[in-house]
Design an enzyme around this catalytic site. Structure first.
Site, PDB file in Angstrom:
ATOM      1  CG  ASP A 195      43.923  48.290  36.863  1.00  0.00           C
ATOM      2  OD1 ASP A 195      43.110  48.746  36.039  1.00  0.00           O
ATOM      3  OD2 ASP A 195      43.601  47.573  37.823  1.00  0.00           O
TER       4      ASP A 195
ATOM      5  CG  MET B  27      33.721  43.770  37.838  1.00  0.00           C
ATOM      6  SD  MET B  27      32.512  44.209  36.558  1.00  0.00           S
ATOM      7  CE  MET B  27      31.431  45.307  37.493  1.00  0.00           C
ATOM      8  NE  ARG B  28      41.347  48.659  40.868  1.00  0.00           N
ATOM      9  CZ  ARG B  28      42.132  47.588  40.849  1.00  0.00           C
ATOM     10  NH1 ARG B  28      42.755  47.258  39.737  1.00  0.00           N
ATOM     11  NH2 ARG B  28      42.287  46.838  41.915  1.00  0.00           N
ATOM     12  CB  ALA B  29      36.727  50.269  34.139  1.00  0.00           C
TER      13      ALA B  29
END
Length: 682
Positions: free
Chosen positions: A194, A275-277
């Protein structure tokens, strides 16, 4: 030293070139993970990337590459005066070996000066050297877990903290993390996966003309590396200038509300976690716009960013193919261009856009004609839960159409159920295998439990024990003044206790004597469930089946979920029961694995009812094979699948010959099988 293969001369890896270049434009994207088969120029392209990056300015003499424009750089060599001299140097490409020690990565006490001068001086490690550069990890999926933890901390905080051997140091560690891996050798730990902003799936081009061009360029380079590099010097300089221009433009790229909304719609549609995407996609889209000289993010930029930022973050089951559905992506984006943001309704100055300080997602223009490369792939970091409403084999419902109980050669295929999370099981005792996350073992990493003399193998120096061994001999060695006189016999290395990885080898009766189709569906589910846990813990799982008159290694020892799913899906069942052949085949697999990795401890799980029916004198031959296998010293477990009111106890006799624990199990339900394995090895 011969010149490196030029970045612009690599053919057929356009997606990889795009991801690397965009990450170089904006390091905030978070790096690149490159997945692909052997021989696809992954390492060649990464090493060539540093040569096309614009040089950087650093404080002269600073070991931590501090930026002169930074007001208060986090450097142990500071603070620096405002008029400190500045020097320009190329961007560093620092390679992190998978077998590196923690001292080499973090840095440690300067041993020579500590012993000879009696002073505490910090010697920087690889993270300090990689600051403002590129940290490259080849075969990143094989990286030991303690090093993964260090990378996660540095990637999250942008700094490295060292508290060991009397050293207390904190320094900046902001770098572009680039990893390459072959999925056939195992998957990547989800937490580290990730952290990669972008991911790319590379494969050898299938177009014959493109393959010819790859070979032609490689042979030309090997014949004259310097001359070949000179041919592409102009193209390399053009890329360097374009990256510098894109970095300058990135600060002014407008990431409007329409683009942000479209990014959110795409991420929601692909059901990504967290929310990293969204953040990475926004940064990559802004970088892609800057790479193409645009002052505002367009539909094309969002599409390019999503293709590289989402594949390894979307939810998928182990059987799902990697990548993303580009048709779905195009439907979400639509055919119309993103509308411009409306002008502000009040005369107050607009707030600065939130995206331009983010990173890239596209690379140089294609350098050759090649078919489209596969989309970046990743593995779901969440477990697939079992549906509580779905009937399971343990509830008395068959997992698939049952095989008729016959010894005929007819074979049926049973599909596994949805895998589940198995409980942790460990091999008894303390081993010496490769570092993992399962059984106790003496490894190079972990908690220090003692010291020993070096025996030729590498290890971390145990400084206190080394000093303690040298101290009584100082007068005899004629010491005068400060510092200790150290000799080779004084050296001590640390003995660390951590955890190791193991091999679980299933040897399964796939004959038709006991509703094999139902049994095989449950065994498949158990193996896949154990494998999903095993790849996180660096374990291996294998499968040998025997039916009709022979045995087959259906699943060679592996840590790859995708390969396991492909091999197990069409596993047949039916026919007679050649137990001896199955045991001998399992013994051969264990022998080969012992040669490849002699320190990995195995557990053999034999799943059968003990009814040997194939070949001449099948019962006697199976007992002879079991006695021979027991002589090799392998730990074994026999899961008795005999059912019915009247039982012959053949599997129990087999366990006696095999010197294995016998587990009576009326039916091999997947959850019961996993529990039996756990109890045996705990």
């Amino acid at each position: 030293m011969p010149s490196l293969f030029p970045f612009s001369a690599i053919v057929g890896s356009d997606d990889m070139a795009l991801a690397l270049t965009l990450t170089a434009i904006s390091p905030a994207v978070g790096g690149v993970l490159v997945r692909g088969e052997k021989g696809t120029a992954k390492s060649t392209m990464v090493r060539a990337l540093a040569r096309i990056l614009p040089p950087i300015e650093v404080v002269a003499g600073d070991r931590f590459s501090s930026d002169p424009a930074e007001r208060e750089p986090l450097s142990p060599d500071g603070p620096f005066p405002t008029d400190a001299p500045v020097e320009t140097r190329p961007v560093r490409l620092v390679e992190l070996p998978v077998g590196a020690t923690e001292d080499r990565v973090l840095g440690s006490l300067h041993l020579e000066r500590a012993l000879n001068e009696g002073v505490t001086v910090y010697e920087p490690g690889l993270l300090a050297r990689a600051h403002r550069g590129i940290l490259y990890v080849d075969e990143v999926n094989l990286l030991h877990d303690h090093l993964v933890d260090l990378l996660l901390d540095a990637a999250a905080m942008g700094r490295s903290t060292v508290e060991r051997d009397g050293v207390s140091i904190e320094h900046a560690a902001r770098f572009v993390l680039v990893g390459t891996m072959n999925p056939e050798e195992g998957e990547l730990r989800p937490q580290l996966l990730d952290r990669f902003g972008l991911t790319v799936e590379v494969a050898a081009p299938r177009d014959p003309r493109t393959r010819v061009e790859v070979v032609r360029r490689r042979l030309a380079y090997e014949a004259d590396p310097d001359g070949f590099a000179a041919r592409f010097a102009g193209a390399e300089l053009k890329l360097t200038r374009r990256i510098r221009t894109a970095r300058e433009l990135l600060e002014r790229v407008v990431l409007g509300d329409a683009a942000l909304l479209k990014i959110a719609e795409v991420c929601a549609a692909f059901e990504v976690d967290g929310m990293r995407a969204d953040i990475v996609t926004a940064r990559a889209a802004a970088a892609h716009a800057a790479w193409h000289g645009r002052a505002a993010v367009t539909r094309e930029d969002v599409r390019a960013a999503a293709r590289l930022a989402l594949p390894h973050r979307r939810r998928r089951n182990p059987f799902d193919a990697p990548g993303i559905d580009e048709d779905l992506l195009d439907r979400i984006l639509g055919e119309d261009e993103l509308p411009p943001d409306p002008p502000p309704s009040d005369p107050s100055p607009p707030e600065p856009p939130s995206g331009p300080d983010s990173g890239p997602d596209s690379g140089p223009e294609p350098s050759g004609t090649s078919p489209d490369q596969g989309e970046g792939s990743g593995d779901d970091e969440t477990w697939t839960p079992l549906d509580n409403d779905r009937p399971s084999a343990s509830d008395g419902e068959p997992a698939g159409p049952e095989e008729t109980e016959t010894n005929s050669g007819t074979a049926g295929v049973a599909s596994p159920d949805a895998p589940y999370r198995p409980k942790v099981f460990r091999v008894a005792g303390t081993g010496t295998g490769e570092a993992g996350r399962r059984s106790p073992a003496l490894t190079r990493t972990g908690r220090r439990v003692g010291a020993r003399r070096p025996d030729g193998s590498t290890g971390t120096v145990h400084l206190p024990e080394t000093l303690r061994a040298a101290a009584p001999h100082q007068r005899a060695r004629g010491r005068k003044g400060p510092g200790l006189r150290i000799r080779g016999e004084d050296l001590r290395v640390a003995v660390s206790q951590g955890r190791e990885s193991n091999l679980i080898l299933f040897c399964v009766d796939a004959s038709g004597s006991m509703a094999a189709r139902r049994r095989m569906a449950q065994v498949k589910t158990a193996i896949l469930s154990l494998l999903l846990d095993a790849y996180r813990r660096r374990d291996k799982v294998g499968l040998v089946t025997f039916r009709q008159s022979a045995a087959e290694v259906v699943l060679p020892p592996t840590s790859s979920v995708d390969i396991a799913a492909a091999l197990l899906r069409d596993l047949p069942a039916g026919g007679r029961t050649p137990i001896a052949e199955g045991l001998l085949a399992a013994a051969e697999v264990l022998r080969l694995e012992r040669l490849r990795d002699p320190r990995r401890r195995p557990l053999l799980v034999v799943v059968t009812d003990g009814r040997a029916t194939a070949g001449r004198d099948p019962v006697d031959r199976s007992r002879q094979a079991a006695r021979w296998l027991a002589g090799t010293g392998v730990a074994a477990l026999v899961v008795d699948c005999e059912t019915g009111r009247f039982r012959m106890g053949l599997a129990h006799r087999l366990s006696v010959e095999l010197r294995a624990e016998h587990v009576p199990l009326g039916e091999v339900a997947a959850d019961a099988l996993t529990a039996a394995v756990r109890e045996r090895v705990a």
